[in-house]
Write an enzyme that holds these catalytic residues in place. Structure first.
Site, PDB file in Angstrom:
ATOM      1  N   CYS A   2     -14.911 -27.253  49.995  1.00  0.00           N
ATOM      2  CA  CYS A   2     -14.777 -27.389  48.555  1.00  0.00           C
ATOM      3  C   CYS A   2     -13.877 -26.285  48.013  1.00  0.00           C
ATOM      4  CB  CYS A   2     -16.151 -27.310  47.888  1.00  0.00           C
ATOM      5  SG  CYS A   2     -17.361 -28.476  48.547  1.00  0.00           S
ATOM      6  N   LEU A  51     -15.667 -31.613  48.159  1.00  0.00           N
ATOM      7  CA  LEU A  51     -15.336 -32.535  49.234  1.00  0.00           C
ATOM      8  C   LEU A  51     -16.649 -32.839  49.926  1.00  0.00           C
ATOM      9  CD1 LEU A  51     -13.305 -34.046  51.063  1.00  0.00           C
ATOM     10  CD2 LEU A  51     -13.154 -31.963  52.432  1.00  0.00           C
ATOM     11  N   ALA A  52     -17.172 -34.043  49.739  1.00  0.00           N
ATOM     12  CA  ALA A  52     -18.499 -34.381  50.240  1.00  0.00           C
ATOM     13  C   ALA A  52     -18.454 -34.635  51.738  1.00  0.00           C
ATOM     14  CB  ALA A  52     -19.032 -35.619  49.504  1.00  0.00           C
ATOM     15  N   VAL A  53     -19.221 -33.846  52.503  1.00  0.00           N
ATOM     16  CA  VAL A  53     -19.262 -33.954  53.966  1.00  0.00           C
ATOM     17  C   VAL A  53     -20.699 -34.124  54.460  1.00  0.00           C
ATOM     18  CG1 VAL A  53     -18.811 -32.718  56.123  1.00  0.00           C
ATOM     19  CG2 VAL A  53     -17.119 -32.670  54.282  1.00  0.00           C
ATOM     20  N   GLU A  80     -19.193 -24.844  55.584  1.00  0.00           N
ATOM     21  CA  GLU A  80     -20.241 -25.525  56.341  1.00  0.00           C
ATOM     22  C   GLU A  80     -21.079 -24.476  57.070  1.00  0.00           C
ATOM     23  OE1 GLU A  80     -20.752 -28.641  56.062  1.00  0.00           O
ATOM     24  OE2 GLU A  80     -18.841 -29.370  55.260  1.00  0.00           O
ATOM     25  N   ASP A 103     -26.494 -28.313  52.952  1.00  0.00           N
ATOM     26  CA  ASP A 103     -26.535 -26.911  53.356  1.00  0.00           C
ATOM     27  C   ASP A 103     -26.386 -25.984  52.156  1.00  0.00           C
ATOM     28  OD1 ASP A 103     -23.911 -27.801  53.084  1.00  0.00           O
ATOM     29  OD2 ASP A 103     -23.112 -26.471  54.611  1.00  0.00           O
ATOM     30  N   SER A 375     -10.305 -28.110  65.348  1.00  0.00           N
ATOM     31  CA  SER A 375      -9.041 -27.494  65.734  1.00  0.00           C
ATOM     32  C   SER A 375      -9.292 -26.293  66.641  1.00  0.00           C
ATOM     33  CB  SER A 375      -8.271 -27.062  64.477  1.00  0.00           C
ATOM     34  OG  SER A 375      -6.971 -26.623  64.797  1.00  0.00           O
TER      35      SER A 375
END
Length: 612
Positions: A2, A51-53, A80, A103, A375
């Site tokens: 976010c 940003l919804a994860v 995260e 979280d 990554s």
């Protein structure tokens, strides 16, 4: 992932400042395309782009601890935390009740339970702000390796903060000014923890927490790289690295949205991809999607055995990943809209020319199919993958190893920037001073032999001064399109363990990253294990260089170009003559230098930078 921002001011009532905090929040719409929110208190205003994860429906921010009554604390959080289920269980056992599966709420309630000590319990990448209404105090926290950015800007009565400089600069009390230190950072490519380019702006140092209240501001470290004796034998060390890597990758494959890997076919990205594919298969999920970047080049197919795309496709087939190569050409990389998007994403003129643009375009294509990507950043710094690690001259030089044999500014010939700038700005003294500061931070282990002590120092410099440049680039380019990039090699538990492995064990077979190769030998095929490290690819199409040469000509003809005060006419004309006369192959080697000038000029114009 976010974007967070906020404004603390003890001299005014911020409950009437909704327009300002919304303007600050709006600058980071790309970081959080799914939702936005604000929270206003008497002396604190917080903004958030989401940003919804995880927990797509329940993770709305800014989040308060008790929405039905007077709140004790409110959080704006980015990142995260991979161990949040375990922390949630611990907090539930202590009497906390949760309204969501996110979280974010775990971090907020962790703060209410443990205060600043919550940071030490978090495993992940994060940057967050907690406003404590009870004590009228702001807490800013950044993850241990600095994967997620967090900037702040003191004001006469308070403090501004944001995930990116643009959020702070949207406030009327903040100014885009460039002073001596900012120029020194830009022109030496020194990445000093805590230092930002804009005058008056700072960044929270990795592994640090910053407190701000009516009495002032203080910043303390909750984590530093430790120096501990390594007692494991080689076989145990290899197995431990293998298990730590597996656990790190597995923990970072959890998401409520589509997930993929960024795959170059090199050792690092192949390791992450193989373990991610393995983890998903064990959970009955998958196949893992993977993506590589390739370039159309005259006379050479994208899937040439000498190119990354060929190795990536072959590795993906080996591990059963659903693979796609994103192919770019000169027109893509010279597109004004793409180049402008890169500039706005970075907020700064630092960069790697076409490689930044290609990374942005790769991420833009990936984002159409995935929201989270894995990554391989951190492996080279941790396991000794760069050539500098194996060059005695670089490891013993009294400067940053990556600056050995190459000055960031070549003053031996014509230069677009004023050749006298290095002297006037005392760049060599600045670089030497910053190097000394970094060396004094290196943790020392009693009775360590000279080689291991030297290589510990080199590793520390790469992890704390070089890696942050790459993490910042990856964050900006990915978040510019709303893509969350996770970096399993930056798990602090893995970092702590490998940092303390003696150099003789890290390089036991004389190759770069010996320890990592041994750890994944049973997982990766030989064509990856035997492949030498290659840098991120750059385009080799003469059409691209010709387009950049034309842009340089336009700048030279513009007497009002913002960068003119940093140039010296005769030297700049001589440098331009070299570019004009260069053959296509020569132009590629000159590209990075004159593209830096183009970026600085565009940055000064777009951000209306004031030189002090």
């Amino acid at each position: 992932m976010c974007g967070i921002t906020g404004w603390i001011d003890f001299g005014r009532d911020l409950r009437t400042e909704l327009t300002t905090i919304r303007s600050m929040t709006a600058t980071m719409a790309a970081r959080g395309p799914d939702a936005d929110g604000t929270w206003l208190g008497r002396h604190a205003a917080l903004g958030h782009r989401r940003l919804a994860v995880i927990d797509l429906a329940g993770g709305t921010q800014p989040m308060v601890d008790d929405p039905d009554h007077e709140s004790s604390a409110v959080i704006s959080y980015s990142g995260e935390v991979y161990n949040f289920p375990q922390l949630r269980d611990a907090l539930t056992a202590r009497g906390h009740r949760f309204r969501s599966r996110s979280d974010t709420e775990v971090v907020l309630r962790g703060y209410l339970e443990w205060g600043e000590g919550v940071a030490e319990r978090l495993v992940g990448m994060f940057a967050f702000a907690v406003w404590d209404e009870r004590h009228q105090r702001l807490l800013l926290v950044r993850d241990r390796l600095g994967v997620k950015p967090l900037y702040y800007y003191p004001t006469p009565e308070g403090l501004l903060f944001g995930s990116e400089p643009k959020a702070i600069l949207a406030h009327p009390e903040a100014h885009a000014r460039l002073g001596t230190v900012g120029l020194q950072e830009l022109m030496t490519w020194v990445t000093t923890p805590g230092q930002a380019i804009f005058e008056g702006m700072r960044s929270v140092r990795p592994g640090h927490a910053l407190r701000f209240d009516r009495t002032g501001m203080s910043e303390t470290a909750y984590w530093r790289l430790p120096a501990t004796a390594h007692h494991d034998d080689q076989a145990t060390t290899i197995e431990t690295v293998r298990q730590l890597l597996r656990e790190s990758v597995a923990g970072q494959t959890v998401a409520d949205v589509p997930l993929c890997s960024l795959l170059s076919g090199g050792l690092d990205s192949s390791t992450v991809t193989a373990y991610a594919a393995e983890g998903l298969a064990e959970r009955g999920e998958g196949p893992l999607r993977s993506f590589a970047v390739g370039f159309t080049q005259p006379g050479r197919p994208v899937e040439d055995p000498a190119e990354d795309a060929w190795f990536a496709a072959k590795l993906a087939a080996t591990v059963g990943a659903a693979h796609e190569t994103i192919t770019l050409d000169a027109a893509d990389l010279t597109d004004p809209a793409a180049r402008f998007a890169v500039l706005r994403a970075r907020d700064l003129p630092l960069g790697l020319a076409d490689m930044d643009t290609s990374l942005y375009l790769l991420f833009r294509a990936v984002r159409r199919q995935s929201t989270v990507a894995l990554s391989g950043e951190g492996a080279d710094e941790l396991f000794g993958g760069y050539p500098w690690f194996h060059d005695p001259g670089a490891t013993t030089a009294q400067t940053f190893p990556w600056m050995h044999h190459s000055a960031p500014i070549d003053v031996s010939g014509p230069s677009f920037l004023d050749p006298d700038l290095p002297r006037r700005l005392a760049l060599e003294d600045y670089r030497t001073s910053r190097y000394g500061e970094a060396v004094r931070e290196v943790p020392v282990l009693d009775d360590e032999n000279e080689v291991d002590a030297r290589m510990r120092r080199v590793s520390y410099l790469f992890l704390t001064r070089f890696l942050p440049m790459l993490l910042e680039r990856k964050d900006r380019m990915s978040m510019a399109v709303g893509l969350e990039v996770r970096v399993p090699f930056c798990d602090h538990r893995l970092v702590e363990y490998v940092f303390n492995v003696p150099w003789s064990m890290k390089s036991f077979d004389g190759r770069e990253k010996s320890l990592l190769r041994a750890a994944v030998a049973g997982t990766l095929p030989s064509f990856v294990l035997d492949r030498r490290k290659t840098p991120y690819p750059a385009i080799a199409d003469p059409a691209y260089d010709q387009a950049m040469r034309q842009k340089l000509g336009d700048l030279m003809a513009d007497r009002n170009a913002p960068v003119r005060p940093l140039m010296e006419e005769a030297s700049a004309r001589a440098a331009y003559a070299l570019v004009e006369q260069a053959e296509p192959t020569q132009l590629q080697f000159l590209r990075l230098g004159f593209e830096s000038l183009l970026r600085i000029n565009d940055w000064m114009r777009e951000y209306r930078v004031e030189l002090l």
